[in-house]
Each structure stands twice: as structure tokens, then as C-alpha cells.
Design a protein around this motif. Structure first.
Motif, PDB file in Angstrom:
ATOM      1  N   GLU A  16       0.828  -1.210   0.000  1.00 58.18           N
ATOM      2  CA  GLU A  16       0.000   0.000   0.000  1.00 58.18           C
ATOM      3  C   GLU A  16       0.863   1.260   0.000  1.00 58.18           C
ATOM      4  OE1 GLU A  16      -2.967   0.055   3.083  1.00 58.18           O
ATOM      5  OE2 GLU A  16      -3.670  -1.946   2.551  1.00 58.18           O
ATOM      6  N   VAL A  17       1.973   1.221   0.728  1.00 53.45           N
ATOM      7  CA  VAL A  17       2.843   2.392   0.823  1.00 53.45           C
ATOM      8  C   VAL A  17       3.720   2.532  -0.415  1.00 53.45           C
ATOM      9  CG1 VAL A  17       4.678   3.483   2.184  1.00 53.45           C
ATOM     10  CG2 VAL A  17       2.811   2.308   3.338  1.00 53.45           C
ATOM     11  N   ASP A  18       4.078   1.427  -1.038  1.00 55.75           N
ATOM     12  CA  ASP A  18       4.913   1.423  -2.244  1.00 55.75           C
ATOM     13  C   ASP A  18       4.046   1.850  -3.430  1.00 55.75           C
ATOM     14  OD1 ASP A  18       6.845   1.003  -4.170  1.00 55.75           O
ATOM     15  OD2 ASP A  18       6.659  -1.176  -4.132  1.00 55.75           O
ATOM     16  N   ARG A  19       3.848   3.150  -3.563  1.00 52.56           N
ATOM     17  CA  ARG A  19       2.889   3.679  -4.532  1.00 52.56           C
ATOM     18  C   ARG A  19       3.259   3.403  -5.980  1.00 52.56           C
ATOM     19  NH1 ARG A  19       1.768   9.678  -3.138  1.00 52.56           N
ATOM     20  NH2 ARG A  19       4.020   9.736  -3.160  1.00 52.56           N
ATOM     21  N   ASP A  20       4.550   3.330  -6.304  1.00 49.62           N
ATOM     22  CA  ASP A  20       4.930   3.083  -7.700  1.00 49.62           C
ATOM     23  C   ASP A  20       5.198   1.608  -7.988  1.00 49.62           C
ATOM     24  OD1 ASP A  20       7.335   2.800  -6.412  1.00 49.62           O
ATOM     25  OD2 ASP A  20       8.345   4.449  -7.452  1.00 49.62           O
ATOM     26  N   VAL A  70      10.170   1.347  -0.834  1.00 51.37           N
ATOM     27  CA  VAL A  70       9.445   2.504  -0.315  1.00 51.37           C
ATOM     28  C   VAL A  70      10.472   3.614  -0.179  1.00 51.37           C
ATOM     29  CG1 VAL A  70       8.224   3.457   1.683  1.00 51.37           C
ATOM     30  CG2 VAL A  70       7.672   1.158   0.869  1.00 51.37           C
ATOM     31  N   ASP A 119       7.520   8.207  -0.504  1.00 53.43           N
ATOM     32  CA  ASP A 119       6.390   7.313  -0.227  1.00 53.43           C
ATOM     33  C   ASP A 119       6.132   7.243   1.276  1.00 53.43           C
ATOM     34  OD1 ASP A 119       6.106   6.645  -2.929  1.00 53.43           O
ATOM     35  OD2 ASP A 119       7.292   4.805  -2.745  1.00 53.43           O
ATOM     36  N   MET A 142       2.810   8.604   3.367  1.00 54.60           N
ATOM     37  CA  MET A 142       2.042   7.726   4.246  1.00 54.60           C
ATOM     38  C   MET A 142       1.950   8.313   5.648  1.00 54.60           C
ATOM     39  SD  MET A 142       2.575   5.167   6.850  1.00 54.60           S
ATOM     40  CE  MET A 142       4.310   4.957   6.683  1.00 54.60           C
ATOM     41  N   TYR A 184      -0.267  11.447   5.631  1.00 50.66           N
ATOM     42  CA  TYR A 184      -1.666  11.062   5.437  1.00 50.66           C
ATOM     43  C   TYR A 184      -2.222  10.545   6.753  1.00 50.66           C
ATOM     44  CZ  TYR A 184      -5.803   8.551   3.912  1.00 50.66           C
ATOM     45  OH  TYR A 184      -7.087   8.092   3.792  1.00 50.66           O
TER      46      TYR A 184
END
Length: 169
Positions: free
Chosen positions: A144-148, A153, A157, A161, A164
Motif C-alpha cells: 500500500e505504501v509502495d505507490r509506484d 518505499v 512514499d 504515508m 496522510y
């Protein structure tokens, strides 16, 4: 409201953060925990312990003297009452830089100083601090945190997180 208090070139100082009721309760609890002998005030030594407990660092002699400069004198010794402690610590807590806390947290996880985290880094950290959390949950959180989706991470990223999450509180 802008999040910039002062800007000079590309450098800026963040605005002071708001002290919440939870912060005030925490400050009060630390005062009472560090008030050796329940005297109703903190001695110089009590104050040092309180700063470590509340802010996470040992204050310098100069800093302690400055905090006690306007404090009451009891039995010939400068001592800090709860009201004075609340004012001083509220001021100090309002200056805590959340971005610095995020950087410090990232550096704890990034034990090899690579500038990114792998799922193995997170598994290792969680196995030490929260061994009851299942490995598949750590892997899910990592994805979920590894957006790409590159298996790493990055600090960006991680910062996204954390911010957010902090904004959601």
C-alpha cells in the motif's frame, strides 16, 4: 492558513503546531511523574528528567537555566510549578517539527542507509517491535505504501504515508 511562518529563498520555518488537550494532559502527567516526592514543583534534576521524558533529549545546562530563570524560588532553589512547566513545555512542543520526526523514523527503518525501504526491512523492524503482527499484514502494508510498485518505499512514499496518517488523526 499558510503552513509557512517565515520564508527566505528556498528555506522556510514551519508554523508552530497547535497544542491539543491531549498534549496538555500528557505534559501534566509527565510533570506529576517527575515530581519526586510529590512536592508540587520540579527541582532542576526533576526538570531534566521531565524534558527527557517529554521531548526525548537531555537538555543542556544553559537550557535548564533558561527554563528556570523565571521560575519560583522555594527553599533557596529555583523550582518549576505545574503552570510554569505547562507554559514552557507547550512552547517547546509547538516547535517540534513533524517532518523531522518523520525523517528520524525513516532512518530507524533504513538501517543500511540506502534511502529506501524494502519489505525485508519492514519485516525485520516489525519482528523486533511488534512480533505479534502477521508477516502477510506487513507485506500488505508495504504494498500500500509502495505507490509506484517498484518493491521499494522511498522517503517520499514513506513521508506521504506518515503525513496522510497524521492528517487523519
Amino acid at each position: 492558513m499558510s503552513d509557512i511562518l517565515f520564508k527566505f529563498g528556498s528555506y522556510h520555518l514551519p508554523e508552530r503546531r497547535h497544542i491539543t488537550e491531549t498534549d496538555r494532559k500528557h505534559i501534566s502527567a509527565v510533570f506529576h511523574q517527575c515530581d519526586a516526592g510529590h512536592k508540587g514543583h520540579l527541582t532542576k534534576e526533576d526538570l531534566k528528567v521531565a524534558v527527557v521524558s517529554l521531548l526525548g533529549y537531555k537538555p543542556t545546562k544553559y537550557e535548564v537555566e533558561e527554563m528556570l530563570r523565571l521560575a519560583d524560588e522555594i527553599d533557596g532553589e529555583k523550582c518549576m510549578t505545574l503552570d510554569h512547566f505547562m507554559n514552557v513545555m507547550s512552547s517547546k512542543l509547538s516547535l517540534v517539527d513533524k517532518d523531522d520526526e518523520i525523517r528520524q523514523t525513516f532512518m530507524v527503518f533504513d538501517t543500511q542507509c540506502r534511502g529506501f525501504l524494502t519489505v525485508e526491512d519492514l519485516k525485520k523492524a516489525f519482528s523486533q517491535v511488534a512480533p505479534h503482527i502477521a508477516t502477510h499484514r506487513v507485506e500488505t502494508a508495504f504494498r500500500e505504501v509502495d505507490r509506484d510498485g517498484d518493491g521499494r518505499v522511498s522517503y517520499r512514499d514513506f513521508e506521504f504515508m506518515m503525513k496522510y496518517y497524521l492528517d487523519a488523526l
